[in-house]
Design a protein around this motif. Structure first.
Motif, PDB file in Angstrom:
ATOM      1  N   GLY A  12       0.813  -1.289  -0.044  1.00 46.10           N
ATOM      2  CA  GLY A  12      -0.157   0.176   0.419  1.00 46.10           C
ATOM      3  C   GLY A  12       0.602   1.275  -0.504  1.00 46.10           C
ATOM      4  O   GLY A  12       0.559   2.395  -0.616  1.00 46.10           O
ATOM      5  N   ARG A  13       2.544   1.421   0.376  1.00 48.83           N
ATOM      6  CA  ARG A  13       3.069   2.687   0.527  1.00 48.83           C
ATOM      7  C   ARG A  13       4.729   2.115   0.577  1.00 48.83           C
ATOM      8  O   ARG A  13       4.689   0.451   0.463  1.00 48.83           O
ATOM      9  N   ILE A  15       8.248   1.810   0.066  1.00 48.64           N
ATOM     10  CA  ILE A  15       8.980   0.716  -1.223  1.00 48.64           C
ATOM     11  C   ILE A  15       8.029  -0.178  -1.772  1.00 48.64           C
ATOM     12  O   ILE A  15       7.817  -0.970  -2.971  1.00 48.64           O
ATOM     13  N   GLY A  16       7.269  -0.748  -1.290  1.00 49.16           N
ATOM     14  CA  GLY A  16       5.961  -2.003  -1.578  1.00 49.16           C
ATOM     15  C   GLY A  16       5.274  -0.773  -2.994  1.00 49.16           C
ATOM     16  O   GLY A  16       5.244  -1.460  -3.971  1.00 49.16           O
ATOM     17  N   ALA A  17       5.033   0.050  -2.844  1.00 50.48           N
ATOM     18  CA  ALA A  17       3.767   0.763  -3.018  1.00 50.48           C
ATOM     19  C   ALA A  17       4.666   0.990  -5.049  1.00 50.48           C
ATOM     20  O   ALA A  17       4.181   0.945  -6.275  1.00 50.48           O
ATOM     21  N   ALA A  18       5.914   1.489  -4.587  1.00 48.33           N
ATOM     22  CA  ALA A  18       7.185   1.901  -5.887  1.00 48.33           C
ATOM     23  C   ALA A  18       7.284   0.276  -6.246  1.00 48.33           C
ATOM     24  O   ALA A  18       7.141   0.548  -7.833  1.00 48.33           O
ATOM     25  N   ALA A 188      14.181   6.786   1.611  1.00 49.43           N
ATOM     26  CA  ALA A 188      13.591   7.799   2.195  1.00 49.43           C
ATOM     27  C   ALA A 188      12.127   7.484   1.926  1.00 49.43           C
ATOM     28  O   ALA A 188      11.329   8.365   1.399  1.00 49.43           O
ATOM     29  N   THR A 189      11.449   6.810   2.163  1.00 52.63           N
ATOM     30  CA  THR A 189      10.018   6.792   2.555  1.00 52.63           C
ATOM     31  C   THR A 189       8.975   7.710   3.803  1.00 52.63           C
ATOM     32  O   THR A 189      10.127   8.157   4.107  1.00 52.63           O
ATOM     33  N   GLY A 214      18.197   6.098  -0.718  1.00 55.73           N
ATOM     34  CA  GLY A 214      17.901   6.363  -1.813  1.00 55.73           C
ATOM     35  C   GLY A 214      16.192   6.016  -1.474  1.00 55.73           C
ATOM     36  O   GLY A 214      15.715   6.897  -0.925  1.00 55.73           O
ATOM     37  N   LYS A 215      16.055   5.757  -3.052  1.00 58.48           N
ATOM     38  CA  LYS A 215      14.454   6.559  -3.213  1.00 58.48           C
ATOM     39  C   LYS A 215      13.171   5.002  -3.318  1.00 58.48           C
ATOM     40  O   LYS A 215      14.258   3.977  -3.808  1.00 58.48           O
ATOM     41  N   PRO A 216      12.960   4.705  -2.667  1.00 53.07           N
ATOM     42  CA  PRO A 216      12.335   3.480  -3.147  1.00 53.07           C
ATOM     43  C   PRO A 216      12.065   3.142  -4.691  1.00 53.07           C
ATOM     44  O   PRO A 216      12.185   1.785  -4.574  1.00 53.07           O
TER      45      PRO A 216
END
Ligand code: NAD
Length: 246
Positions: A12-13, A15-18, A188-189, A214-216
């Motif tokens: 839902g949000r 890293i998982g969403a990315a 950075a989530t 890092g970015k997701p």
């Protein structure tokens, strides 16, 4: 059906969403697991179906509960008949001073991060093994290798456990299923950043060769590679994605 299907836990949000977005852009159909974030997950489902013309379903399940996991996998297989890729992404961290760390904290963290990863891997992995096809990607952490934070020692132990699980599962499901883990450093989530003050962020960024978190999407890119045929000989690997950390 020929199109690939991925199950992502905790989608839902963050890293998982990315990961969901990246794999949808590759044409994967999505099984999006969530625990509490029903609204965000359904919005994500709708958005990705519209943009990428893929099919997605959302399934509520607590991965630390065997019955929930059994139901989730049954619903997923009813909808898509197969699962090609499993991404064990869901995880929690209960940050408290060592003095305040309780057995309940420790058990809860192990239940979700380690037992949860085991349960979903077992139910999906057994299905993949039967079909002689599939791949599992575990989201571990550099905290499970050589980054230690006493205020989340339970988290660190759980991620070390996920790494050990990755090695055992790749052996257990050989030669049909590739099982790998990604060990992200700081990412950075929204959830992660909410809990950190600027002084601490600067201090931690100084330890990273690239001088940033890092970015997701940068974790999702590695998931995308591991899920693909480009990674057909990558198995039992633990891949650090941390910008270079010391
Ligand atoms: P996040 O908290 O934003 O997302 C985690 C997701 O897991 C949430 O949607 C949450 O609802 C879900 N979840 C929690 N318990 C669950 C349960 N019992 N059943 C089903 N879903 C559950 O976290 P994130 O930063 O996106 O992290 C994703 C993964 O990456 C986690 O495994 C985390 O440990 C790992 N990781 C994150 C970082 C980072 O810096 N953000 C670094 C290393 C590893």
């Amino acid at each position: 059906m020929n199109e690939k299907v991925v199950l992502i836990t905790g989608a839902g949000r963050g890293i998982g969403a990315a990961i969901a977005e990246k794999l949808a852009s590759n044409g994967y159909h999505l099984i999006l697991n969530y625990l509490t974030s029903e609204k965000e997950t359904k919005l994500l489902q709708k958005r990705l179906e519209e943009i990428y013309a893929i099919k997605a379903i959302c399934i509520q399940a607590d991965i630390s509960k065997e019955e929930d996991v059994q139901n989730m996998v049954a619903i997923a297989l009813q909808a898509f008949e197969k699962i090609d890729v499993l991404v064990n992404n869901a995880g929690i961290a209960i940050d408290t001073l060592y003095e305040n760390k309780t057995v309940d904290n420790f058990r809860k963290t192990l239940d979700v991060n380690l037992i949860g990863t085991f349960l979903v891997s077992k139910y999906v992995g057994d299905h993949m093994y039967e079909k002689k096809k599939g791949t599992i990607i575990n989201i571990a952490s550099t905290n499970g290798i050589d980054e230690y934070f006493p205020m989340c020692l339970d988290y660190d132990a759980s991620k070390a456990g996920v790494i050990s699980l990755t090695h055992n599962l790749s052996l257990q499901y050989a030669p049909y299923i590739r099982v790998n883990a990604i060990a992200p450093g700081w990412v950075a989530t929204e959830n992660e950043m909410r809990e950190l003050d600027q002084e601490y962020i600067t201090l931690e960024q100084e330890k990273i060769y690239l001088k940033r978190f890092g970015k997701p999407s940068e974790i999702a890119n590695v998931v995308s590679f591991l899920a693909s045929e480009d990674a057909s000989f990558v198995n039992n690997a633990i891949i650090r994605v941390d910008g270079g950390q010391r």
